[in-house]
Design a protein around this motif. Sequence first.
Motif, PDB file in Angstrom:
ATOM      1  N   THR A  92       0.838  -1.193   0.000  1.00  0.00           N
ATOM      2  CA  THR A  92       0.000   0.000   0.000  1.00  0.00           C
ATOM      3  C   THR A  92       0.879   1.251   0.000  1.00  0.00           C
ATOM      4  O   THR A  92       2.097   1.182   0.222  1.00  0.00           O
ATOM      5  CB  THR A  92      -0.909   0.020   1.233  1.00  0.00           C
ATOM      6  N   GLU A  93       0.235   2.382  -0.205  1.00  0.00           N
ATOM      7  CA  GLU A  93       0.978   3.647  -0.120  1.00  0.00           C
ATOM      8  C   GLU A  93       1.577   3.821   1.269  1.00  0.00           C
ATOM      9  O   GLU A  93       2.707   4.298   1.417  1.00  0.00           O
ATOM     10  CB  GLU A  93       0.066   4.820  -0.454  1.00  0.00           C
ATOM     11  N   ALA A  94       0.824   3.412   2.307  1.00  0.00           N
ATOM     12  CA  ALA A  94       1.329   3.507   3.681  1.00  0.00           C
ATOM     13  C   ALA A  94       2.550   2.627   3.872  1.00  0.00           C
ATOM     14  O   ALA A  94       3.503   3.008   4.567  1.00  0.00           O
ATOM     15  CB  ALA A  94       0.231   3.121   4.676  1.00  0.00           C
TER      16      ALA A  94
ATOM     17  N   ALA B 285       6.271   4.042   4.826  1.00  0.00           N
ATOM     18  CA  ALA B 285       7.006   3.507   5.976  1.00  0.00           C
ATOM     19  C   ALA B 285       8.357   2.968   5.545  1.00  0.00           C
ATOM     20  O   ALA B 285       9.361   3.146   6.254  1.00  0.00           O
ATOM     21  CB  ALA B 285       6.182   2.417   6.655  1.00  0.00           C
ATOM     22  N   LEU B 286       8.412   2.330   4.382  1.00  0.00           N
ATOM     23  CA  LEU B 286       9.692   1.867   3.849  1.00  0.00           C
ATOM     24  C   LEU B 286      10.662   3.033   3.699  1.00  0.00           C
ATOM     25  O   LEU B 286      11.871   2.882   3.911  1.00  0.00           O
ATOM     26  CB  LEU B 286       9.476   1.176   2.502  1.00  0.00           C
ATOM     27  N   GLY B 287      10.134   4.199   3.360  1.00  0.00           N
ATOM     28  CA  GLY B 287      10.985   5.386   3.250  1.00  0.00           C
ATOM     29  C   GLY B 287      11.730   5.679   4.534  1.00  0.00           C
ATOM     30  O   GLY B 287      12.882   6.128   4.501  1.00  0.00           O
TER      31      GLY B 287
ATOM     32  N   PHE C 138       7.819   0.485 -10.655  1.00  0.00           N
ATOM     33  CA  PHE C 138       8.539   1.325  -9.707  1.00  0.00           C
ATOM     34  C   PHE C 138       7.860   2.669  -9.432  1.00  0.00           C
ATOM     35  O   PHE C 138       8.250   3.354  -8.483  1.00  0.00           O
ATOM     36  CB  PHE C 138       9.963   1.584 -10.211  1.00  0.00           C
ATOM     37  N   GLU C 139       6.892   3.065 -10.220  1.00  0.00           N
ATOM     38  CA  GLU C 139       6.332   4.405 -10.090  1.00  0.00           C
ATOM     39  C   GLU C 139       5.716   4.671  -8.713  1.00  0.00           C
ATOM     40  O   GLU C 139       5.985   5.718  -8.108  1.00  0.00           O
ATOM     41  CB  GLU C 139       5.313   4.669 -11.202  1.00  0.00           C
ATOM     42  N   PRO C 140       4.870   3.774  -8.174  1.00  0.00           N
ATOM     43  CA  PRO C 140       4.337   4.048  -6.826  1.00  0.00           C
ATOM     44  C   PRO C 140       5.424   4.176  -5.772  1.00  0.00           C
ATOM     45  O   PRO C 140       5.344   5.034  -4.873  1.00  0.00           O
ATOM     46  CB  PRO C 140       3.436   2.837  -6.553  1.00  0.00           C
TER      47      PRO C 140
ATOM     48  N   SER D 218       6.224   7.568  -3.578  1.00  0.00           N
ATOM     49  CA  SER D 218       6.195   7.558  -2.108  1.00  0.00           C
ATOM     50  C   SER D 218       7.520   8.032  -1.532  1.00  0.00           C
ATOM     51  O   SER D 218       7.547   8.820  -0.572  1.00  0.00           O
ATOM     52  CB  SER D 218       5.860   6.154  -1.603  1.00  0.00           C
ATOM     53  N   LEU D 219       8.625   7.574  -2.097  1.00  0.00           N
ATOM     54  CA  LEU D 219       9.935   7.984  -1.600  1.00  0.00           C
ATOM     55  C   LEU D 219      10.189   9.461  -1.860  1.00  0.00           C
ATOM     56  O   LEU D 219      11.004  10.084  -1.165  1.00  0.00           O
ATOM     57  CB  LEU D 219      11.041   7.124  -2.226  1.00  0.00           C
ATOM     58  N   HIS D 220       9.480  10.027  -2.833  1.00  0.00           N
ATOM     59  CA  HIS D 220       9.638  11.460  -3.103  1.00  0.00           C
ATOM     60  C   HIS D 220       9.134  12.308  -1.936  1.00  0.00           C
ATOM     61  O   HIS D 220       9.499  13.494  -1.821  1.00  0.00           O
ATOM     62  CB  HIS D 220       8.899  11.829  -4.387  1.00  0.00           C
ATOM     63  N   GLN D 221       8.328  11.739  -1.057  1.00  0.00           N
ATOM     64  CA  GLN D 221       7.864  12.461   0.116  1.00  0.00           C
ATOM     65  C   GLN D 221       9.031  12.845   1.042  1.00  0.00           C
ATOM     66  O   GLN D 221       8.882  13.703   1.910  1.00  0.00           O
ATOM     67  CB  GLN D 221       6.846  11.614   0.889  1.00  0.00           C
ATOM     68  N   TYR D 222      10.173  12.189   0.839  1.00  0.00           N
ATOM     69  CA  TYR D 222      11.355  12.464   1.660  1.00  0.00           C
ATOM     70  C   TYR D 222      12.333  13.383   0.928  1.00  0.00           C
ATOM     71  O   TYR D 222      13.530  13.394   1.225  1.00  0.00           O
ATOM     72  CB  TYR D 222      12.039  11.149   2.028  1.00  0.00           C
TER      73      TYR D 222
END
Length: 342
Positions: A188-190, A194-196, A221-223, A227-231
């Motif tokens: 999931t996105e969550a 969290a992986l980030g 890889f897009e999702p 998500s990692l772009h949030q960091y």
Amino acid sequence: MNVAERLEALAEWGAEWPREADAEWDSVIQQAYADNPWFTPENTRRAMRAIADQFLDAGKLRAWLDQYPWVNGPSNKTVALVMAGNIPLAGFHDWLCVFAAGHRALVKLSDKDKVLLPFLVKKLGNIAFESWAFTEFVQEHAHLRDFDAIIATGSNNSARYFEQYFAKYPHIIRRNRNSIAVLDGAETEADLLALGRDVFSYFGLGCRNVSKLYVPAGYDFEPLLESLHQYRDMVLHNKYKNNFDYQFTLFLMNNIPFRNNGCILLREDTALPARIATLHYEYYDGPEDLEARISGLLSGIQCGVGKVPLNSMTLLPFGTTQLPGLNDYADGVDVMAFMGGI
């Protein structure tokens, strides 16, 4: 101090670690940052919160020490500790094991992390004066002398030196390790957010930071990249940005294919360790192939996250690699059992 007194002092000590701004603590945190720009105040406070919550809770301490009935009063043994400085207070758990066991710690600090542990030990001494006798810090250029056992953490190169130099002592010698994430595309996105945390906490410098992804063939890889772009605020840190730019240029100049979301570079590579600001990935074809790829690398893996069941290792929930508990010993070596055998 007997074990009950040490446990009580540790719990009282942990309860006093501030959750909000405190002038004295903030001054030391700023000094650590001045000495080592990777130790941002945010990262140091994160490390301290994790230690207070996971290591210094009275109930958790009691349950942990109940596993080692031999622990009682102070001993006449001295354990030398050669500490790492990759993340704030990287050697704290080793120090805690020595103190909890009743041994005396002879501490050789990393020049990258010189002020935090002495400050904290001083705070413990203010709570329980007798605790001063359990820790001695070795001067920067002084040699380790007069000890009964040693725990030394360093690179693979320094570990070879440690193995030879300390061969006659009971020892734990730690080498480079890295952590992994196993994805199946159903996250999931969550989960990916969290992986980030597992990837980016402490700028990815810890052995418990994820540096390698295992993904199924055809993985989208897009999702993950979104998500990692949030960091993306990571690139506001000068040293991280310099590493990002260097790796980006290196990949371009050498025609190395990579994926880029502006704050981390993903490269297909079978190696476990990845450079700062990069993340390796490797494709797998089904459960058997995945097990074969991971089982041969277990000696270099500190921990892993994911929801895919594995026979070779137990994966942690996403976002928890940098929240180890008292029983999560580095490299899987029970330090308290080692303490009992000295």
